[in-house]
Every structure is written in C-alpha cells, then in structure tokens.
Scaffold this active site. Structure first.
Site, PDB file in Angstrom:
ATOM      1  N   ALA A   6       4.972  67.784   2.050  1.00 61.11           N
ATOM      2  CA  ALA A   6       3.958  67.764   0.479  1.00 61.11           C
ATOM      3  C   ALA A   6       3.467  67.295   0.450  1.00 61.11           C
ATOM      4  O   ALA A   6       2.814  66.294   0.466  1.00 61.11           O
ATOM      5  CB  ALA A   6       5.335  67.769  -0.138  1.00 61.11           C
ATOM      6  N   GLY A   7       2.495  68.098  -1.351  1.00 67.05           N
ATOM      7  CA  GLY A   7       1.316  66.661  -1.571  1.00 67.05           C
ATOM      8  C   GLY A   7      -0.073  67.634  -1.373  1.00 67.05           C
ATOM      9  O   GLY A   7      -0.757  67.771  -2.770  1.00 67.05           O
ATOM     10  N   PHE A   8       0.016  68.400  -0.442  1.00 60.07           N
ATOM     11  CA  PHE A   8      -0.787  69.957  -0.269  1.00 60.07           C
ATOM     12  C   PHE A   8      -1.330  71.294  -1.145  1.00 60.07           C
ATOM     13  O   PHE A   8      -2.173  71.017  -1.722  1.00 60.07           O
ATOM     14  CB  PHE A   8      -1.145  69.515   1.215  1.00 60.07           C
ATOM     15  N   ASN A  57      -3.407  58.417  -4.067  1.00 60.86           N
ATOM     16  CA  ASN A  57      -3.042  59.523  -5.610  1.00 60.86           C
ATOM     17  C   ASN A  57      -2.534  58.623  -6.369  1.00 60.86           C
ATOM     18  O   ASN A  57      -1.437  58.096  -6.068  1.00 60.86           O
ATOM     19  CB  ASN A  57      -3.275  60.936  -4.814  1.00 60.86           C
ATOM     20  N   TYR A 115      -1.219  61.716  -8.612  1.00 59.42           N
ATOM     21  CA  TYR A 115      -1.061  63.077  -9.125  1.00 59.42           C
ATOM     22  C   TYR A 115      -0.481  63.164 -10.305  1.00 59.42           C
ATOM     23  O   TYR A 115      -0.505  63.495 -11.281  1.00 59.42           O
ATOM     24  CB  TYR A 115      -1.000  63.767  -8.150  1.00 59.42           C
ATOM     25  N   ASN A 126       9.524  70.979  -1.900  1.00 61.65           N
ATOM     26  CA  ASN A 126       9.816  69.689  -2.421  1.00 61.65           C
ATOM     27  C   ASN A 126      10.450  69.635  -4.116  1.00 61.65           C
ATOM     28  O   ASN A 126       9.499  69.954  -4.754  1.00 61.65           O
ATOM     29  CB  ASN A 126       9.333  68.660  -1.509  1.00 61.65           C
ATOM     30  N   SER A 141      10.596  59.303  -4.626  1.00 56.93           N
ATOM     31  CA  SER A 141      10.077  58.153  -4.394  1.00 56.93           C
ATOM     32  C   SER A 141       8.900  58.300  -4.428  1.00 56.93           C
ATOM     33  O   SER A 141       7.721  57.381  -3.564  1.00 56.93           O
ATOM     34  CB  SER A 141      10.421  57.828  -2.545  1.00 56.93           C
ATOM     35  N   ASN A 183       4.396  57.312  -8.964  1.00 57.39           N
ATOM     36  CA  ASN A 183       3.372  58.286  -9.780  1.00 57.39           C
ATOM     37  C   ASN A 183       4.719  58.670 -10.693  1.00 57.39           C
ATOM     38  O   ASN A 183       3.528  58.675 -11.884  1.00 57.39           O
ATOM     39  CB  ASN A 183       2.632  59.167  -8.825  1.00 57.39           C
ATOM     40  N   THR A 184       5.382  58.782 -11.003  1.00 61.81           N
ATOM     41  CA  THR A 184       5.977  58.869 -11.918  1.00 61.81           C
ATOM     42  C   THR A 184       6.805  58.245 -12.248  1.00 61.81           C
ATOM     43  O   THR A 184       8.220  57.642 -11.777  1.00 61.81           O
ATOM     44  CB  THR A 184       7.312  60.247 -11.797  1.00 61.81           C
ATOM     45  N   LYS A 211      13.467  62.574   0.273  1.00 60.47           N
ATOM     46  CA  LYS A 211      12.144  61.753   1.013  1.00 60.47           C
ATOM     47  C   LYS A 211      12.802  60.592   0.265  1.00 60.47           C
ATOM     48  O   LYS A 211      12.981  60.276  -1.202  1.00 60.47           O
ATOM     49  CB  LYS A 211      11.390  62.271  -0.038  1.00 60.47           C
ATOM     50  N   ASN A 257       7.538  58.327   2.394  1.00 58.96           N
ATOM     51  CA  ASN A 257       6.588  58.732   1.512  1.00 58.96           C
ATOM     52  C   ASN A 257       5.125  57.563   0.991  1.00 58.96           C
ATOM     53  O   ASN A 257       4.860  57.226   1.852  1.00 58.96           O
ATOM     54  CB  ASN A 257       7.293  59.025  -0.234  1.00 58.96           C
ATOM     55  N   THR A 258       4.514  57.512   0.397  1.00 59.88           N
ATOM     56  CA  THR A 258       3.139  56.822   0.415  1.00 59.88           C
ATOM     57  C   THR A 258       3.812  55.667  -0.214  1.00 59.88           C
ATOM     58  O   THR A 258       4.727  55.238  -0.485  1.00 59.88           O
ATOM     59  CB  THR A 258       2.202  57.587  -0.903  1.00 59.88           C
ATOM     60  N   THR A 263      -3.051  63.831   4.756  1.00 59.40           N
ATOM     61  CA  THR A 263      -4.218  63.096   4.836  1.00 59.40           C
ATOM     62  C   THR A 263      -5.149  62.756   5.946  1.00 59.40           C
ATOM     63  O   THR A 263      -6.554  63.200   6.342  1.00 59.40           O
ATOM     64  CB  THR A 263      -4.150  61.223   5.031  1.00 59.40           C
TER      65      THR A 263
END
Length: 391
Positions: free
Chosen positions: A95-97, A144, A146, A176, A209, A212-213, A248, A279-280, A351
């Site tokens: 997810a994310g791409f 990122n 985002y 996701n 997870s 960024n939110t 996740k 996750n990141t 990545t």
C-alpha cells in the site's frame, strides 16, 4: 552550393534516422523491461523529476499499459496458499504506491501476484502540503508524509468494480483502509470502508500505523485497539463479509506495546486474520542524506533488518498462529528469504521498486527460486518461520 545543400540534407537525414533509432531502442527496452536500460537510463532520468511527480508518472505508466507483461510463468515453487487465497508467487505491491487503485492490472502484468491499494479514506482529501516526498538515494530510502491523500471511497470503489468486471483479471486485491483527518469516529471510517469495498476486495488491511495522520497511531494502544477490532468484527459479522482482516503495525512499538497488541488480536471478539509488518518508521537509523531531517515515515533499506526482527518477534509472540505479510527494505531474493524464515508468508515491495523499476520484480523471484531450491525447500510455505523456535 548544391553539393553543400546535399551534405546538409544528408546530415539532417542521418540525425533523423539516428534519433528515431534511439527513441525506438529506448521504447523497446522500456517496454521489455531491460534491467540494464532501466538502471543506466530510465531511473537516472526519472530521478531528475521531483519524487511525487515521478511517483505519479510511474502509476500512470502502469495504468496505460506502457510496461510489458511478464514473459514467463512463475515457478510452481513460488505458489502458496494463505488466508484462504491462492497466490502465484509471494510477492505483492505494498500500500502507498497505488493509492487510488489505478495501476492494479499493470502491476499484476509485470509479475506481482497481489496488490494492496490505498490507504483509502471515506471522503476525498488532499493529504498534507507539498513537498511531502523525499529521496535518500545514498541510503536506499524514501521519507514521505503524504497524509492519506485519497480520491475517497466512492471513486476508488467504482474504479475497482470496473477492474473486477474484466474476466481475465486474476490479481489478488487488498484494500488498505484509513481514516479521514479530523474524523469524529475513526472506527466508523473503517467499518464504512469494509462495507464499501466488500464486493471487490480479497482482503482488508486496517492501517493504524501511518505516522502522517494525527492521532492515528494511538489506535495501536491496547484499549483503543480492542475497542476498534471488537466493533469492526461485530460489523463484519452483521454484514456477512468473508474477506480476511489484517492489521498493519508500526515498527516503532515498544516491547510492551507489541505484547499488548498480541493480547488483543488473539482474543475471540477482537481477533484478526493476519498482520502486515511493518509500516514506515519515525526513527532515523544511521542515515547520511540531508533529507533525513524531513518529518514523515522512512521506508527502504534502513528498514530491512528492523522489519525482519519485528516479523520474527511477532511470529514468536503469536506462536505462528497469525499469518504475516512482511514489508520493509526488500530488494533481493535474500531479503525475501530472510523474512520468510523469520515468519512471513507473503512479502510486499515499494521503495525498491522506486529505485529499480519493474525489472526488480522478476529479479527477486528468480533469486528466491534459486535460494529455495539450494536449501532444499519444495515450497514457500515450507520455509515460513524456520528460524523460529515455534517450528
């Protein structure tokens, strides 16, 4: 004078022919997924663009079918069945791409057996201000922030319904789910997501997870997580949904926080079907690029050992009862094999795809096949958790 004009015409003709040949060769190499051409020409050119523009271009290239399909069938050695689903190989796109579900078919064509789209939020939202993506090439990493930029449930679900109408479509599709920024009821956002995508998703992932939110990661806390999963499971039961539910997690959880998660997900009313690890991270382990100072989630090579260690730890804590999708810093067959032995049944990239392009998919699968054969395994599932004391 006539002779000079003739020479000019010849030079012009030569330039035209040469330029056309270069463009033709480049087009063919790009379409065929030539590894050397990607590493020496395509990726350096793409990295002249700012990261988010390059990301969007990569998605559109796959959406428009400009990348050739995988030429050979996957080895039977790579087939695996997990979560009640049959996978042609254990490699998926994280997810994310493909946040908006635009490139699923293209990703499947180049060799991914499953694609996880999103995170998708109920209402459309733009995400965080730009710039919000940063390359760290010396570190093989990306940062990122985002912030769940999303087209929203309605638009993405219609896109996926059209995709599923294609009888030749055979990709396993994960959705996701995220929450809208500032939502009054995060749990309701996830429940609405399951309701909206239950006709198209093969599995769901609850993303609690992303760093960024604001407030999202607090849902990993024991009390919040238990309430979240109890409500989601009750809603799933009332809707009659059969899709597996995965969670996740962040790699930044402490030892006690990981155990709290395990205590929750092994209970009957708050159980899940699988974990996505991980996750990141908000950590910045031994980075050299100046972009390391940017806020957001770090992905890529620095997460390789971190995610593998987390997979091993959570596999041990759950006694191998919860299937794991491993993600984080995967760029080779060795990376995949290590995560499988640690306890992952499936693997996701992101990545490494950014830095290597489509050829990375076939390369990893070839390497994984060779490693499995060399070590005497007849299937991926035979190697899962081999480094754990639970086997």
């Amino acid at each position: 004078m006539a002779q000079r004009l003739s020479n000019q015409a010849k030079l012009k003709s030569l330039f035209t022919v040469t330029s056309s040949a270069v463009v033709l060769f480049g087009g063919i190499s790009l379409y065929q997924g030539n590894e050397r051409f990607y590493s020496k020409v395509v990726i350096p050119l793409v990295q002249l663009l700012d990261p988010e523009t390059a990301h969007n271009l990569a998605v559109k290239t796959l959406k428009w079918g400009l990348i050739s399909k995988q030429k050979t069938e996957d080895s039977n050695l790579l087939q695996t069945t997990i979560l009640g689903l049959q996978f042609k190989n254990p490699i998926g796109m994280a997810a994310g791409f493909d946040k908006q579900g635009e490139a699923v078919e293209g990703l499947n064509n180049i060799g991914f057996s499953f694609v996880e789209i999103g995170s998708v939020t109920p209402k459309p939202q733009p995400g965080n201000p730009k710039p919000r993506v940063f390359r760290l090439p010396e570190d093989g990493a990306v940062i990122n922030r985002y912030g769940f930029n999303s087209d929203g449930h309605d638009v993405v679900s219609e896109r996926l319904k059209k995709l599923k109408e294609n009888k030749n479509f055979n990709c396993i599709l994960g959705v996701n789910l995220g929450m809208n920024k500032g939502t009054k009821d995060a749990v309701e956002d996830y429940i609405n997501g399951i309701k909206k995508f239950m006709d198209v998703a093969d599995y769901f992932v609850i993303n609690v997870s992303s760093p960024n939110t604001p407030g999202l990661r607090s849902l990993q806390n024991k009390k919040n997580l238990e309430e979240l999963l109890i409500r989601i499971n009750a809603a799933r039961k009332s809707m009659g949904t059969k899709q597996p539910l995965l969670l996740k997690l962040a790699p930044d959880l402490s030892d006690s926080e990981r155990q709290d998660v395990v205590d929750v997900i092994l209970k009957k009313n708050s159980k899940i079907d699988g974990l996505v690890l991980c996750n990141t991270t908000i950590m910045r382990p031994n980075l050299t690029n100046s972009n390391k100072k940017e806020s957001g989630g770090l992905s890529g090579a620095p997460l390789t050992d971190i995610s593998t260690a987390m997979i091993s730890d959570m596999y041990r804590r759950t006694h191998g009862r919860i299937p794991i999708i491993g993600v984080g810093g995967i760029s080779s067959g060795v990376d995949v094999y290590n995560k499988i032995r640690a306890g992952a049944s499936l693997i996701q990239l992101y990545t490494s795809y950014i830095y290597n392009g489509p050829p990375i998919v076939g390369k990893i699968k070839r390497e994984l096949c060779e490693i499995l054969e060399t070590n005497g395994f007849s299937s991926v599932s035979d190697a899962v958790g081999k480094d754990s004391g639970n086997r």
